[in-house]
Design a protein around this motif. Sequence first.
Motif, PDB file in Angstrom:
ATOM      1  N   ASP A  46      18.067  -4.375  60.238  1.00 51.26           N
ATOM      2  CA  ASP A  46      17.816  -5.758  60.638  1.00 51.26           C
ATOM      3  C   ASP A  46      17.291  -5.739  62.071  1.00 51.26           C
ATOM      4  OD1 ASP A  46      17.786  -8.425  61.246  1.00 51.26           O
ATOM      5  OD2 ASP A  46      19.818  -8.818  60.532  1.00 51.26           O
ATOM      6  N   CYS A  47      16.007  -6.038  62.219  1.00 50.05           N
ATOM      7  CA  CYS A  47      15.358  -6.039  63.534  1.00 50.05           C
ATOM      8  C   CYS A  47      15.225  -7.452  64.102  1.00 50.05           C
ATOM      9  CB  CYS A  47      13.987  -5.373  63.421  1.00 50.05           C
ATOM     10  SG  CYS A  47      14.061  -3.648  62.923  1.00 50.05           S
ATOM     11  N   ASP A  49      13.750 -10.450  63.452  1.00 54.31           N
ATOM     12  CA  ASP A  49      12.789 -11.295  62.735  1.00 54.31           C
ATOM     13  C   ASP A  49      12.167 -10.598  61.523  1.00 54.31           C
ATOM     14  OD1 ASP A  49      11.294  -9.490  64.195  1.00 54.31           O
ATOM     15  OD2 ASP A  49       9.795 -10.959  64.848  1.00 54.31           O
ATOM     16  N   HIS A  50      12.585  -9.352  61.261  1.00 58.16           N
ATOM     17  CA  HIS A  50      12.096  -8.615  60.092  1.00 58.16           C
ATOM     18  C   HIS A  50      13.040  -7.437  59.814  1.00 58.16           C
ATOM     19  CE1 HIS A  50      10.455  -6.149  63.351  1.00 58.16           C
ATOM     20  NE2 HIS A  50      10.385  -5.156  62.478  1.00 58.16           N
ATOM     21  N   TYR A  51      12.851  -6.870  58.645  1.00 59.23           N
ATOM     22  CA  TYR A  51      13.601  -5.667  58.265  1.00 59.23           C
ATOM     23  C   TYR A  51      12.661  -4.475  58.272  1.00 59.23           C
ATOM     24  CZ  TYR A  51      17.162  -8.847  56.457  1.00 59.23           C
ATOM     25  OH  TYR A  51      18.115  -9.808  56.328  1.00 59.23           O
ATOM     26  N   THR A  52      13.193  -3.313  58.651  1.00 62.62           N
ATOM     27  CA  THR A  52      12.472  -2.054  58.573  1.00 62.62           C
ATOM     28  C   THR A  52      13.251  -1.133  57.647  1.00 62.62           C
ATOM     29  OG1 THR A  52      11.678  -2.287  60.844  1.00 62.62           O
ATOM     30  CG2 THR A  52      11.603  -0.084  59.886  1.00 62.62           C
ATOM     31  N   ASP A 100      17.552 -11.733  49.386  1.00 59.87           N
ATOM     32  CA  ASP A 100      17.255 -10.303  49.450  1.00 59.87           C
ATOM     33  C   ASP A 100      18.389  -9.422  48.953  1.00 59.87           C
ATOM     34  OD1 ASP A 100      14.639 -10.384  50.734  1.00 59.87           O
ATOM     35  OD2 ASP A 100      15.694 -11.007  52.549  1.00 59.87           O
TER      36      ASP A 100
END
Length: 181
Positions: A46-47, A49-52, A100
């Motif tokens: 969990d970054c 504002d987005h996931y990597t 998700d």
Amino acid sequence: MNIENSIAYFKQTFYSDVKLDMELDKEDALYCLDYSDDFSVFFLCDCGDHYTVMQEKHFKDSNLSDDELFDIGIRNLRAVAEKIKITQNEGLLYFSGSGDFEASLLLVSEIWSDWLVEYCPNGYVAAIPARDILVVSDKRDESGIEKLISIIGSIWPDGDHLLSNSLYHQSGKKWVPYKNA
């Protein structure tokens, strides 16, 4: 990538003998743990504002064991579970809220050992046709199991982010295909 923010996540696994046009270096491959024939446990960081998605090189650099990373992933998935809404309708339990991680909640043991036992006293049968769909029935509710099969049929094979067209039940700490479906 902050490994401490990793969330355990089911993602469909593809196996093929087809030679790819381009091969990734092993370090750039996505890191995952085998779970079933249909899907594996991947780790999303969990970054904000987005996931990597975690790659092999991230795991190697972390100096963690598989078990340590899995524990971190489950701890963070547990935090997601606390925000999920569970609705009971016609004997089924529907999970919603993240978009998700619903299917991945099968990995959070206390949901099944503590939180929902009163709703499914004979054990659970779960449908997880896509990452954001988790629907559960009592193991002895034939009508509920038929509804689960119907839900899978309405989503498979054209749905988004597909996981499995099988039903699952608990066997020890793991969820395995339910053969009586």
